[in-house]
Motif scaffolding. Structure first.
Motif, PDB file in Angstrom:
ATOM      1  N   ARG A   1       0.736  -1.291  -0.064  1.00  0.00           N
ATOM      2  CA  ARG A   1       0.148   0.239  -0.039  1.00  0.00           C
ATOM      3  C   ARG A   1       0.883   1.274   0.121  1.00  0.00           C
ATOM      4  N   ILE A   2       0.312   2.190  -0.609  1.00  0.00           N
ATOM      5  CA  ILE A   2       0.915   3.595  -0.460  1.00  0.00           C
ATOM      6  C   ILE A   2       0.469   4.391   0.777  1.00  0.00           C
TER       7      ILE A   2
ATOM      8  N   ARG B   1       1.741  12.383  -0.579  1.00  0.00           N
ATOM      9  CA  ARG B   1       2.775  11.932  -1.554  1.00  0.00           C
ATOM     10  C   ARG B   1       2.492  12.697  -2.734  1.00  0.00           C
ATOM     11  N   ARG B   2       1.167  12.864  -3.368  1.00  0.00           N
ATOM     12  CA  ARG B   2       0.831  13.467  -4.472  1.00  0.00           C
ATOM     13  C   ARG B   2       1.139  14.884  -4.282  1.00  0.00           C
ATOM     14  N   ASP B   3       0.939  15.546  -3.092  1.00  0.00           N
ATOM     15  CA  ASP B   3       1.075  17.137  -3.029  1.00  0.00           C
ATOM     16  C   ASP B   3       2.568  17.184  -3.096  1.00  0.00           C
TER      17      ASP B   3
ATOM     18  N   MET C   1       4.965  15.372  -4.626  1.00  0.00           N
ATOM     19  CA  MET C   1       5.430  15.202  -5.935  1.00  0.00           C
ATOM     20  C   MET C   1       4.901  16.398  -6.835  1.00  0.00           C
ATOM     21  N   SER C   2       3.553  16.861  -6.759  1.00  0.00           N
ATOM     22  CA  SER C   2       3.107  18.024  -7.725  1.00  0.00           C
ATOM     23  C   SER C   2       4.032  19.319  -7.196  1.00  0.00           C
ATOM     24  N   ALA C   3       4.598  19.336  -5.924  1.00  0.00           N
ATOM     25  CA  ALA C   3       5.442  20.364  -5.472  1.00  0.00           C
ATOM     26  C   ALA C   3       6.969  20.397  -5.952  1.00  0.00           C
ATOM     27  N   THR C   4       7.507  19.155  -6.342  1.00  0.00           N
ATOM     28  CA  THR C   4       8.894  19.240  -6.485  1.00  0.00           C
ATOM     29  C   THR C   4       9.160  18.394  -7.858  1.00  0.00           C
ATOM     30  N   ALA C   5       8.182  17.943  -8.653  1.00  0.00           N
ATOM     31  CA  ALA C   5       8.385  17.313  -9.982  1.00  0.00           C
ATOM     32  C   ALA C   5       8.050  18.401 -11.301  1.00  0.00           C
TER      33      ALA C   5
ATOM     34  N   ALA D   1      10.504  14.676   4.670  1.00  0.00           N
ATOM     35  CA  ALA D   1      10.023  15.668   6.049  1.00  0.00           C
ATOM     36  C   ALA D   1      10.080  17.046   5.947  1.00  0.00           C
ATOM     37  N   HIS D   2      11.362  17.438   5.135  1.00  0.00           N
ATOM     38  CA  HIS D   2      11.495  19.083   4.932  1.00  0.00           C
ATOM     39  C   HIS D   2      10.271  19.391   4.054  1.00  0.00           C
ATOM     40  N   VAL D   3      10.295  18.722   2.938  1.00  0.00           N
ATOM     41  CA  VAL D   3       9.392  19.184   2.024  1.00  0.00           C
ATOM     42  C   VAL D   3       7.910  19.228   2.368  1.00  0.00           C
ATOM     43  N   ARG D   4       7.472  18.239   3.147  1.00  0.00           N
ATOM     44  CA  ARG D   4       6.079  18.102   3.859  1.00  0.00           C
ATOM     45  C   ARG D   4       5.827  19.499   4.654  1.00  0.00           C
TER      46      ARG D   4
END
Length: 80
Positions: A3-4, A10-12, A14-18, A47-50
């Motif tokens: 499971r993810i 994780r989507r947030d 990814m969209s912030a950094t990809a 954790a920093h990104v979050r």
């Protein structure tokens, strides 16, 4: 069964950094380019990104775009 964990978080992240392609194939910049650069260089972790995204999400929509960009830069520098 695999499971993810926390798929919305994780989507947030990814969209912030990809970088994603536009419908015409041109690459679109990440939502938070300074944070994405620090993440890609390995200076900040998930954790920093979050934490940075959580703070930036609290900025009201009425705030000017330039102020939001400055806040993102400052938060990315603090995270590094």
């Amino acid at each position: 069964r695999l499971r993810i964990a926390e798929p919305m978080r994780r989507r947030d992240q990814m969209s912030a950094t990809a970088t994603f392609p536009s419908p015409t194939g041109q690459p679109l910049p990440p939502q938070h380019p300074t944070l994405a650069e620090a993440f890609a260089d390995g200076h900040v972790g998930p954790a920093h990104v979050r934490a940075v995204i959580d703070v930036l999400d609290q900025i009201p929509h009425a705030v000017d775009h330039d102020v939001k960009i400055a806040a993102e830069r400052q938060m990315a520098e603090i995270a590094v």
